[in-house]
Write an enzyme that holds these catalytic residues in place. Structure first.
Site, PDB file in Angstrom:
ATOM      1  N   ASP A 100    -143.444  55.807  17.513  1.00 56.40           N
ATOM      2  CA  ASP A 100    -142.605  55.379  16.410  1.00 56.40           C
ATOM      3  C   ASP A 100    -142.280  53.891  16.636  1.00 56.40           C
ATOM      4  O   ASP A 100    -142.607  53.328  17.681  1.00 56.40           O
ATOM      5  CB  ASP A 100    -141.334  56.240  16.408  1.00 56.40           C
ATOM      6  CG  ASP A 100    -140.325  55.792  15.388  1.00 56.40           C
ATOM      7  OD1 ASP A 100    -140.695  55.626  14.216  1.00 56.40           O
ATOM      8  OD2 ASP A 100    -139.152  55.579  15.761  1.00 56.40           O
ATOM      9  N   ARG A 152    -143.149  62.181   7.420  1.00 54.65           N
ATOM     10  CA  ARG A 152    -142.533  63.102   8.355  1.00 54.65           C
ATOM     11  C   ARG A 152    -141.562  64.047   7.637  1.00 54.65           C
ATOM     12  O   ARG A 152    -140.944  63.627   6.662  1.00 54.65           O
ATOM     13  CB  ARG A 152    -141.740  62.321   9.419  1.00 54.65           C
ATOM     14  CG  ARG A 152    -142.572  61.329  10.205  1.00 54.65           C
ATOM     15  CD  ARG A 152    -141.632  60.360  10.880  1.00 54.65           C
ATOM     16  NE  ARG A 152    -142.368  59.374  11.634  1.00 54.65           N
ATOM     17  CZ  ARG A 152    -141.809  58.282  12.134  1.00 54.65           C
ATOM     18  NH1 ARG A 152    -140.525  58.037  11.943  1.00 54.65           N
ATOM     19  NH2 ARG A 152    -142.518  57.423  12.817  1.00 54.65           N
ATOM     20  N   HIS A 180    -135.389  60.006   2.605  1.00 54.73           N
ATOM     21  CA  HIS A 180    -134.134  59.820   3.330  1.00 54.73           C
ATOM     22  C   HIS A 180    -132.973  59.698   2.330  1.00 54.73           C
ATOM     23  O   HIS A 180    -131.935  60.358   2.477  1.00 54.73           O
ATOM     24  CB  HIS A 180    -134.249  58.553   4.190  1.00 54.73           C
ATOM     25  CG  HIS A 180    -133.103  58.316   5.116  1.00 54.73           C
ATOM     26  ND1 HIS A 180    -133.264  58.044   6.451  1.00 54.73           N
ATOM     27  CD2 HIS A 180    -131.756  58.291   4.911  1.00 54.73           C
ATOM     28  CE1 HIS A 180    -132.094  57.857   7.018  1.00 54.73           C
ATOM     29  NE2 HIS A 180    -131.152  58.005   6.097  1.00 54.73           N
TER      30      HIS A 180
END
Length: 272
Positions: free
Chosen positions: A15, A163, A59
């Site tokens: 990441d 993700r 998100h």
């Protein structure tokens, strides 16, 4: 032909924010707060950190789905947040993110030495992020100026699903020419990132102290006593438990010893 478990790792897929750069993962979280504030909706840094690791549109949608935030949004805007509102927030978020990314671009201590050690063992370095490509281009350029380079980068908007889906990790496998997912390690500071690696069939390493979950600057982290640091590590490791990482370490500086342990397990015929 017969299947044989790989004897050694071929690639490490990292990441970015909270793993390689931006100790504490501050770049994205502060911008979420500012983007919501432009609509008159107050959210805390702690709330903003909650879904970290997901693509940024997802998100924001996840934040808007939280009852407390949805209620504040309705009070400020006059209706519950819709997908169109999420897109509008995302469009506010992006220029703010691009403008501020340089403020949180420092390489995490130990990352350069770790990547050098991995390369010396013949490992390829892949990477992926919850950032879209337009942000990742700036992140990668800033990292390069600080001496950090990887072999491949996959942004969240370069695959059909970000993700916790495995798409970004698997895109690295293809690009790097890796022959077996069991020869890969996914390193991340978020639960969606660990689930990504797990879903891709890789070894997974969760970082407990350099990223989003602890949310401290490097100086604040260094100021912790040994007892406080151990307690923080154990608390965050417990938060990662549901995603079942194979290993939990504090920062990427500890990764080389984990690589050695995985090599031993592979040579004994184990798979992730």
């Amino acid at each position: 032909m017969h299947y044989q478990t790989p004897q050694r790792l071929q690639a490490v897929i990292c990441d970015w924010a909270g793993t390689l750069v931006d100790f504490g993962s501050f770049a994205p979280t502060q911008i979420f707060v500012e983007a919501f504030a432009e609509l008159g909706v107050a959210i805390s840094l702690e709330e903003a950190r909650g879904p970290m690791g997901m693509g940024k549109w997802d998100h924001i949608r996840t934040l808007c789905n939280q009852p407390a935030i949805a209620e504040r949004f309705a009070e400020a805007v006059g209706h519950a947040p819709t997908d169109s509102d999420v897109t509008a927030l995302y469009e506010r978020f992006m220029p703010l993110q691009i403008a501020k990314i340089a403020d949180h671009s420092a390489v995490i201590p130990g990352a350069l030495d770790t990547l050098a050690m991995l390369r010396a063992q013949g490992l390829k370095i892949g990477s992926c992020s919850g950032y879209p490509l337009v942000v990742m281009e700036k992140v990668v350029a800033l990292a390069g100026a600080n001496g950090l380079q990887v072999d491949h980068v996959v942004a969240t908007d370069e695959v059909p699903n970000g993700r916790p889906h495995p798409s970004q990790a698997l895109a690295n496998v293809i690009a790097l020419g890796v022959s077996d997912v069991a020869a890969c390690v996914k390193v991340d500071d978020t639960t969606p990132g660990i689930l990504e690696g797990r879903s891709a069939g890789m070894w997974t390493v969760a970082l407990t102290c350099s990223g989003n979950a602890l949310g401290l600057t490097f100086d604040q982290y260094q100021a912790l006593s040994e007892v406080e640091c151990q307690a923080a590590h154990e608390r965050v490791a417990a938060e990662f438990a549901s995603s079942q990482p194979h290993y939990c370490i504090e920062t990427i500086a500890e990764l080389p010893k984990v690589i050695e342990a995985i090599h031993s397990r592979l040579q004994q015929g184990e798979r992730p």
